[in-house]
Design an enzyme around this catalytic site. Structure first.
Site, PDB file in Angstrom:
ATOM      1  N   LYS A  52       0.843  -1.204   0.000  1.00  0.00           N
ATOM      2  CA  LYS A  52       0.000   0.000   0.000  1.00  0.00           C
ATOM      3  C   LYS A  52       0.880   1.257   0.000  1.00  0.00           C
ATOM      4  CE  LYS A  52      -3.819  -2.463   2.142  1.00  0.00           C
ATOM      5  NZ  LYS A  52      -4.539  -2.859   3.356  1.00  0.00           N
ATOM      6  N   GLN A  96      -4.373  -1.428   9.646  1.00  0.00           N
ATOM      7  CA  GLN A  96      -4.316  -2.790   9.099  1.00  0.00           C
ATOM      8  C   GLN A  96      -4.841  -3.799  10.118  1.00  0.00           C
ATOM      9  OE1 GLN A  96      -3.321  -3.527   5.851  1.00  0.00           O
ATOM     10  NE2 GLN A  96      -4.083  -5.569   6.323  1.00  0.00           N
ATOM     11  N   ASP A 119     -11.093   3.058   4.394  1.00  0.00           N
ATOM     12  CA  ASP A 119     -11.524   1.658   4.298  1.00  0.00           C
ATOM     13  C   ASP A 119     -13.045   1.534   4.340  1.00  0.00           C
ATOM     14  OD1 ASP A 119      -9.450  -0.117   3.855  1.00  0.00           O
ATOM     15  OD2 ASP A 119      -8.771  -0.067   5.945  1.00  0.00           O
TER      16      ASP A 119
END
Ligand SMILES: NC(=O)c1ccc[n+]([C@@H]2O[C@H](COP(=O)([O-])OP(=O)(O)OC[C@H]3O[C@@H](n4cnc5c(N)ncnc54)[C@H](OP(=O)(O)O)[C@@H]3O)[C@@H](O)[C@H]2O)c1
Length: 304
Positions: A52, A96, A119
């Site tokens: 990422k 994460q 997200d």
């Protein structure tokens, strides 16, 4: 022959577009930025986060990697998120998952400013998505829609069956398909006669987390199959169950001692009109969509 929906080329196309947008924004003094928080040392998470951060560099986004130790407390994490919420150069905050068990993941995800929740996990964004308002949507389901649209697969009026109802994949995928005017059925572990339902699907989305779970008799011939599953198999018995006679996979298995298989049995793809392979399908879209989401957050926060 079923058509392969190539995640790599679609992801590259999206990244190209995002890169252009980043250049245009940067020229106006707005450089979109992503903060990635990685706790501990789960190997898969380290790879995901590294990819990422690398994608940010490729596309010209600012990025910052924060790596608290495994022993970090929920309070420390909440302070860190509060600081990121208030920093203007940070447009997206990615935490994460999974987090260590003693960190309260829900409290943390709820603490991320909805405007920076790239997200799409914050209840405010979940609600906005459901209400059809502008929202930051979860990246993997958003990638599913991009694959269908950019491959010219009709969605409106089609019967989409989503197997899996997680907050990360199944539910938002179903909602996004509904917004595209599909007729949507959501299945889960308590669904009765699952094959009866999946056989009705024009678009079958598998997000189950069980290797090769969708078998040929569960598929309507000609259906589009979107396989979200990513499962690593490392025994000869499992390998033979899915890939016996596949020389390319055999070589990969011999080299690495494991291979990936989706939630759809490879034999089921033979019946499909089109399908996403594993690897090389949906998985490749997730990072591209995260980049797109960060740019979107940067623009939305500034009313652009
Ligand atoms: N970047 C990517 O491509 C990406 C991102 C995220 C996830 N994934 C992959 O996608 C898969 C699903 O992930 P997830 O996070 O959604 O998993 P999850 O949270 O474990 O959810 C799995 C879903 O599958 C359902 N299910 C389990 N067994 C079933 C059965 N026998 N029949 C019907 N439904 C069943 C569960 O039903 P219940 O709700 O009834 O338990 C649940 O809703 C995994 O393989 C994961 O690795 C890929």
């Amino acid at each position: 022959m079923a058509r392969i929906l190539d995640g790599a080329s679609i992801a590259a196309e999206i990244k190209r577009e995002v890169g252009e947008e980043v250049r245009a924004l940067t020229a106006r003094g707005i450089r979109p930025g992503l903060a990635a928080v990685l706790v501990g040392s789960v190997a898969a998470s380290q790879i995901y986060v590294r990819n990422k951060v690398q994608a940010c560099a490729e596309l010209g986004l600012f990025s910052e990697l924060i790596t608290p130790p495994e022993t970090v407390t929920t309070e420390d994490m909440l302070d860190m998120v509060a600081a990121l919420n208030s920093r203007d150069e940070i447009d997206g905050i990615l935490i994460q998952l999974p987090l260590p068990p003693k960190v309260e993941a829900k409290a943390l995800l709820d603490a991320v400013s909805p405007a920076k929740d790239v997200d799409g996990f914050h209840p405010i964004n979940v609600g906005r998505l459901q209400a059809g308002r502008p929202a930051l949507a979860p990246c993997t389901p958003a990638g599913v829609i991009e694959i269908l649209k950019r491959s010219g697969i009709p969605i409106a009026g089609r019967h989409a069956v989503v197997v899996g109802r997680s907050d990360i994949v199944g539910k938002p995928a179903a909602m996004l398909l509904l917004h595209q005017n599909a007729t949507v059925t959501i299945c889960h572990s308590k669904t009765q006669d699952l094959g009866e339902v999946t056989r009705q699907a024009d678009i079958l989305v598998a997000a189950i987390g069980r290797p090769g779970f969708i078998t040929p008799e569960m598929v309507k011939p000609g259906a589009t199959i979107i396989d979200v599953g990513i499962n690593r198999i490392d025994t000869r018995e499992e390998f033979d169950r899915f890939f016996a006679g596949d020389a390319k996979r055999e070589a990969a298995f011999a080299r690495r001692g494991s291979v990936l298989v989706g939630d759809v049995h490879p034999k089921a793809f033979e019946l499909a009109g089109a399908y996403t392979p594993v690897p090389g399908g949906v998985g490749l879209l997730t990072i591209a969509m995260l980049m797109a989401s960060t740019v979107r957050a940067a623009k939305m926060r500034r009313g652009l």
